[in-house]
Each structure stands twice: as structure tokens, then as C-alpha cells.
Design an enzyme around this catalytic site. Structure first.
Site, PDB file in Angstrom:
ATOM      1  N   GLY A   1       0.813  -1.230   0.000  1.00 30.67           N
ATOM      2  CA  GLY A   1       0.000   0.000   0.000  1.00 30.67           C
ATOM      3  C   GLY A   1       0.834   1.262   0.000  1.00 30.67           C
TER       4      GLY A   1
ATOM      5  N   LEU B   1       0.979   3.785   2.246  1.00 24.19           N
ATOM      6  CA  LEU B   1       1.691   4.195   3.466  1.00 24.19           C
ATOM      7  C   LEU B   1       3.028   3.464   3.596  1.00 24.19           C
ATOM      8  CD1 LEU B   1       1.277   5.995   6.030  1.00 24.19           C
ATOM      9  CD2 LEU B   1       0.761   3.858   7.207  1.00 24.19           C
TER      10      LEU B   1
ATOM     11  N   ARG C   1       4.874   2.258   1.260  1.00 28.26           N
ATOM     12  CA  ARG C   1       5.844   2.717   0.261  1.00 28.26           C
ATOM     13  C   ARG C   1       6.289   4.154   0.503  1.00 28.26           C
ATOM     14  NH1 ARG C   1       5.840  -0.886  -4.232  1.00 28.26           N
ATOM     15  NH2 ARG C   1       4.138  -2.367  -4.055  1.00 28.26           N
TER      16      ARG C   1
ATOM     17  N   SER D   1      -2.545  -9.156   0.129  1.00 26.08           N
ATOM     18  CA  SER D   1      -3.488 -10.245  -0.141  1.00 26.08           C
ATOM     19  C   SER D   1      -3.184 -10.943  -1.467  1.00 26.08           C
ATOM     20  CB  SER D   1      -4.919  -9.716  -0.131  1.00 26.08           C
ATOM     21  OG  SER D   1      -5.012  -8.657  -1.053  1.00 26.08           O
TER      22      SER D   1
ATOM     23  N   HIS E   1       1.242  10.101  13.826  1.00 25.97           N
ATOM     24  CA  HIS E   1       2.626  10.423  13.489  1.00 25.97           C
ATOM     25  C   HIS E   1       3.019  11.842  13.898  1.00 25.97           C
ATOM     26  CE1 HIS E   1       0.941  12.156   9.777  1.00 25.97           C
ATOM     27  NE2 HIS E   1       2.068  12.803   9.621  1.00 25.97           N
TER      28      HIS E   1
ATOM     29  N   LYS F   1       6.932  13.902  15.668  1.00 26.13           N
ATOM     30  CA  LYS F   1       7.689  15.028  15.091  1.00 26.13           C
ATOM     31  C   LYS F   1       8.568  15.645  16.188  1.00 26.13           C
ATOM     32  CE  LYS F   1       4.351  15.941  11.439  1.00 26.13           C
ATOM     33  NZ  LYS F   1       4.885  15.888  10.098  1.00 26.13           N
TER      34      LYS F   1
ATOM     35  N   GLU G   1      -2.014  22.293   4.355  1.00 26.46           N
ATOM     36  CA  GLU G   1      -1.313  21.501   3.345  1.00 26.46           C
ATOM     37  C   GLU G   1      -1.522  22.124   1.975  1.00 26.46           C
ATOM     38  OE1 GLU G   1      -1.446  17.074   3.911  1.00 26.46           O
ATOM     39  OE2 GLU G   1      -3.370  17.638   4.773  1.00 26.46           O
TER      40      GLU G   1
ATOM     41  N   HIS H   1      -4.550  14.406  14.931  1.00 25.20           N
ATOM     42  CA  HIS H   1      -3.360  15.264  14.997  1.00 25.20           C
ATOM     43  C   HIS H   1      -3.590  16.574  15.758  1.00 25.20           C
ATOM     44  CE1 HIS H   1      -1.955  12.392  12.176  1.00 25.20           C
ATOM     45  NE2 HIS H   1      -2.392  12.952  11.079  1.00 25.20           N
TER      46      HIS H   1
ATOM     47  N   LYS I   1      -6.735  21.261   3.145  1.00 25.76           N
ATOM     48  CA  LYS I   1      -5.970  20.846   1.965  1.00 25.76           C
ATOM     49  C   LYS I   1      -6.021  21.986   0.953  1.00 25.76           C
ATOM     50  CE  LYS I   1      -5.931  15.982   2.588  1.00 25.76           C
ATOM     51  NZ  LYS I   1      -4.563  15.691   3.020  1.00 25.76           N
TER      52      LYS I   1
END
Ligand code: BG6
Length: 484
Positions: free
Chosen positions: A15, A17, A19, A46, A173, A177, A211, A235, A335
Site C-alpha cells: 500500500g 503508506l 511505500r 493479499s 505520526h 515530530k 497543506e 493530529h 488541503k
């Protein structure tokens, strides 16, 4: 502490994330010599794939994104990786996976569930059935963990049948930081700020995660999620806790998490009647970001043409306790905004009696700006006398730029958190009660928006969001930091 030998089973190994974030983070730790020499990564998916094909695919999908991948380090990293087919509906796959792990018996087994939450429970069932839930096994649960309080509770209860709470690492995550941990260091390692860190001296707190990216290839997922679930429930509320919590008695995991949950519980509920006044939901229209034209949200792939999903949220939150009573905490995320920036702004009150003449534009004067992204810095804004024959004041700042001040390699958020899981450090992971409380607080907003026929406020891509976001603050006589 030396790093234990481990096997990391990566569910969702093919998937996005894995990569984009997980394998690069493990590669960085590998290059820094932080992984035990025998440690292995078992990527699962899978589909049937040979290890050779999987590893071959990483050449195209992972290696180009690594800033520096010396050929030798890349080759020794790949030698740690194998691919194992593991479809949660096929028990035989898990028998083979468990045999592979148990035959070597590393000190620690990390099972990272980088998959959709709907298969967390089937995977945990299979892990338990095959003995992969013994005390040395730790599982990492990616967000989103569920869609609301009810579904996240159902997953947490089901997972708790197989794993003890201290084996469960719910990852956010942002807590990995460096600057978020620095926030704790600033607050609790210095005597300077603590006396000011309260309602008597703080006018408001602003937390922004903006973002430039749009929904990229995740349109379908995002359209069912929205910014409130994707960013605020986790977050932004975690950052708010780090700013607002009382000093913990130690750095132990529960000492910190006990203080965070008190803040989440002290957040004033936003009732359906408050939603119109205290929240703003927005959705981007076509515009330009970084000088390039971009399409509007409704024209992105995978988005329903009449979608009301929010790509921008601003909220005025308040904490009902002695330290923060009456101090607004403005949260905002979106975004396709003007620039990529994540920062926390502590905006201090004005002096009680001004003796120096100064232009109105200098207000507000004292701000502590803790920037998480794009660069890590801490900046304290204050007033000094204008040089020359005048008594007027002018603004200036004290800057601490971490990249320039400390020329050492700093681990990225995912690397830091993965190493914490391997070392068994739970402090920067979210406890079940924290997660439930965060859902409880956002739910009335989600429900009110879901029941409303009023569409989100439009904003042009490449701006700071809808005008009502500025209005949310100007009603209280404040401005978002970068608009000052
Ligand atoms: C993820 C969200 O949790 O955080 C994404 O799902 C978002 O939508 C990302 O883009 C932002 O993280 P960062 O570290 O790039 O600011």
C-alpha cells in the site's frame, strides 16, 4: 539501550503508506545503523507475489523518493525484506506467516496494520489463532481507527480480546515530530515559560496544519472521511493536548497520557447549537497552488459530484479548567491551502498599561510560534525601541532554527515512532481512553454537519480557506498568525 532483534510484519505492505512512509523510515534507520543486524521485514499483502517481484517493485516505488540511497545500503536493506501473502480470509496464509516468524523467535515481533480499519479485527483474530499474540508481539494500529466513537470502540474492544493494552501502539505520526517533543522540552525543561503559560497571560492559542496537497490518489477514502476525522480528531487534538496539559510528574508513558486525557475531558462540548458559531467547514474550488492550476475538490477522482465532505475545518475550542478558562484555542486545517505549514502560536496578552506610542498594526506584540513544518523553528516575537531619536516601538523576534543550531541527523516522525515500538516505548502513542474521548468531542460536529443541507463554504485552492475562518477569529478581535 541497544536495539532488540525484531521481525516487523507489515500488513498493507503493497500500500501507499508502506511505500511512502514506512519503508523509507526503516531504510533511514537501517542507514543510521539503528536496526539489529538480524532484524527482518516481512511485507504482506493479499495478492500472491514472490519476494523477488515485491523487492523489484520497491526500486520504482520507494527508491526514487529517498534522498540518498547508497547502493550498498539499499542492497543490504532489501536483503532484510521478504514478501508473505496474508489474506485475512485465508487461515492457511497466517499459519505460514506464523511458522516463518516463530521458527526464528526474535526478541520482538511488531505487526504493523497499515490497512483499512475494517480488517484490523480479522487480522488480529488470525494472529491470535496462530500464536502471534504472545507478550513479545506488539501491534501498531494506523489511523483512522474507525469512523466514529461506536466503530472505533468496537475495533478496540475486539482487539483487546487478543492483545493487552500495553501491546497496542495506536500511532499518530504528529507525536513523532521532533518539534512536538521540543514543545515538552520548552515547557517543562525551562522555568521561563511556565509562569506565563496560563489564562492570566495567554490571550489565545492557534494551531494550524495547512497543506498544499489535495486529496491526491485517495479521493474515495477521503470523501468518506473529511478533514475533521482525518486531521482534527487525531493530529490537532493531540497537539492541543501537548500545549495545554499540566506538567506530568515524569516522562513515563502513563504520566504523560494521564495529563493528556484530562485535557480531552476538559474540552467544552460543542453542542449542535454551537456548531454554526464555533466551527467552519470548507471545501476547495479550482485555483492555483505554488503557481500551478489545480482542479476543485468536486472534480477530483473518486469524489461524489454533490459531496459535502469538508477539506477545511476551523474550530474555536475551549478548555474548562483553572489554567485555560476563557482562552480560545483556534484549530484549523485544510488541503490545497496557500502553503504547507504546521505551527502552534501562543499569543500573549497586551501589557496592562501602554506607555510607548505604537502603531496599531503592531498588535499583537508577544507571540511564541512553534513551527513544525516545513522547517522546525521556535520564534519569539516582541517589541523593542525603534533605533534613533524616537521612543516608538518596533517588532522583532528571537529565532531558534533547529536545522542550523543542531547539525545532527534527526529522525523523521515515522522512523522515531517505529524505533519506539521496537524498543517498547508507549509514551508517544495514543491510549484507548484518549482516542475515545477525542471521538466523543468531535462527534456532535460530525453529526450536525451530516444532518445539515447547507454545503461547506467554498474557498479557492491556494488561499487560507473560507472568509468565515477569519471571521471566526475577528469576532474575538484576533487574526490568524500569517495574516498579521
Ligand atoms: C495524515 C492524513 O494523517 O496526515 C493526510 O491522513 C495528511 O491526509 C497527512 O496529508 C499530513 O501529514 P504531514 O506529516 O505530511 O503533515
Amino acid at each position: 539501550m541497544s536495539m532488540p532483534d525484531f521481525d516487523m510484519v507489515l500488513f498493507g505492505g503493497t500500500g501507499d503508506l508502506a511505500r511512502r512512509k514506512l519503508l523509507p523510515a526503516l531504510f533511514d534507520a537501517h542507514c543510521a545503523g539503528l536496526l539489529h543486524p538480524n532484524a527482518r521485514i516481512l511485507a504482506t499483502g493479499s495478492h500472491p507475489l514472490s519476494t523477488e517481484d515485491y523487492v523489484g517493485s520497491l526500486e520504482q516505488s520507494v527508491r526514487p523518493g529517498l534522498e540518498h540511497a547508497p547502493p550498498e545500503a539499499w542492497a543490504t536493506f532489501l536483503a532484510r525484506i521478504s514478501y508473505v501473502q496474508a489474506d485475512a480470509r485465508v487461515p492457511g496464509h497466517f499459519d505460514a506467516l506464523a511458522a516463518k516468524v516463530l521458527q526464528r523467535s526474535p526478541e520482538v515481533v511488531v505487526c504493523y496494520l497499515a490497512t483499512g480499519p475494517h480488517i484490523f479485527v480479522p487480522i488480529c483474530e488470525q494472529l491470535a489463532r496462530t500464536g502471534l499474540n504472545h507478550p513479545n508481539v506488539r501491534i501498531v494500529l494506523e489511523k483512522p481507527l474507525g469512523h466514529d466513537l461506536h466503530s472505533s470502540d468496537a475495533i478496540n474492544s475486539a482487539v483487546a480480546q487478543y492483545f493487552a493494552e500495553d501491546q497496542i501502539y495506536r500511532i499518530d505520526h504528529y507525536l513523532g515530530k521532533e518539534s512536538v517533543q521540543n514543545l515538552m522540552a520548552i515547557r517543562f525543561g525551562n522555568a521561563l515559560f511556565e509562569p506565563l503559560w496560563r489564562r492570566e497571560w495567554v490571550q489565545d492559542v492557534q494551531i494550524t496544519i495547512a497543506e498544499e496537497l489535495g486529496v491526491e490518489t485517495r479521493g474515495e477514502f477521503y470523501d468518506n472521511t473529511g478533514a475533521l476525522r482525518d486531521m482534527v480528531q487525531n493530529h490537532l487534538l493531540q497537539l492541543l493536548c501537548m500545549v495545554a496539559m499540566e506538567p506530568p510528574t515524569s516522562l513515563s508513558e502513563d504520566a504523560i497520557r494521564d495529563e493528556k486525557i484530562k485535557i480531552l475531558k476538559a474540552l467544552k462540548p460543542i453542542t449542535p447549537q454551537d456548531v454554526a458559531e464555533k466551527t467552519v467547514r470548507g471545501q476547495y474550488r479550482a485555483g492555483a497552488v505554488g503557481g500551478k492550476p489545480v482542479v476543485g475538490y468536486l472534480d477530483e477522482k473518486g469524489i461524489a459530484p454533490d459531496s459535502h465532505t469538508e477539506t477545511f475545518v476551523a474550530i474555536k475550542a475551549e478548555i474548562a479548567n483553572w489554567r485555560w478558562s476563557g482562552v480560545p484555542f483556534y484549530l484549523r486545517t485544510g488541503k490545497r491551502m496557500q502553503s504547507r505549514v504546521a505551527e502552534i502560536v501562543i499569543h500573549l496578552r497586551d501589557v496592562p498599561h501602554a506607555i510607548f506610542p505604537r502603531p496599531l498594526t503592531l498588535s499583537p506584540q508577544n507571540r511564541l510560534v512553534i513551527r513544525l513544518q516545513p522547517e522546525e523553528s521556535i520564534r519569539l516575537y516582541f517589541l523593542v525601541k525603534q533605533p534613533g531619536d524616537t521612543v516608538a516601538l518596533t517588532g522583532t523576534s528571537l529565532d531558534l532554527d533547529f536545522a542550523n543550531s543542531f547539525k545532527v541527523r534527526r529522525a523523521g516522525a515515522y522512523e522515531r515512532l517505529l524505533l519506539d515500538v521496537i524498543r517498547g516505548r508507549l509514551g508517544l502513542f495514543v491510549r484507548r481512553d484518549e482516542q475515545a474521548q477525542a471521538w466523543r468531542w468531535v462527534e456532535p460536529i460530525i453529526d450536525t454537519w451530516a444532518g445539515s443541507t447547507v454545503p461547506p463554504k467554498a474557498y479557492t485552492a491556494g488561499t487560507w480557506g473560507p472568509a468565515s475562518s477569519s471571521a471566526l477569529m475577528s469576532r474575538d478581535g484576533s487574526l490568524w498568525h500569517e495574516e498579521v
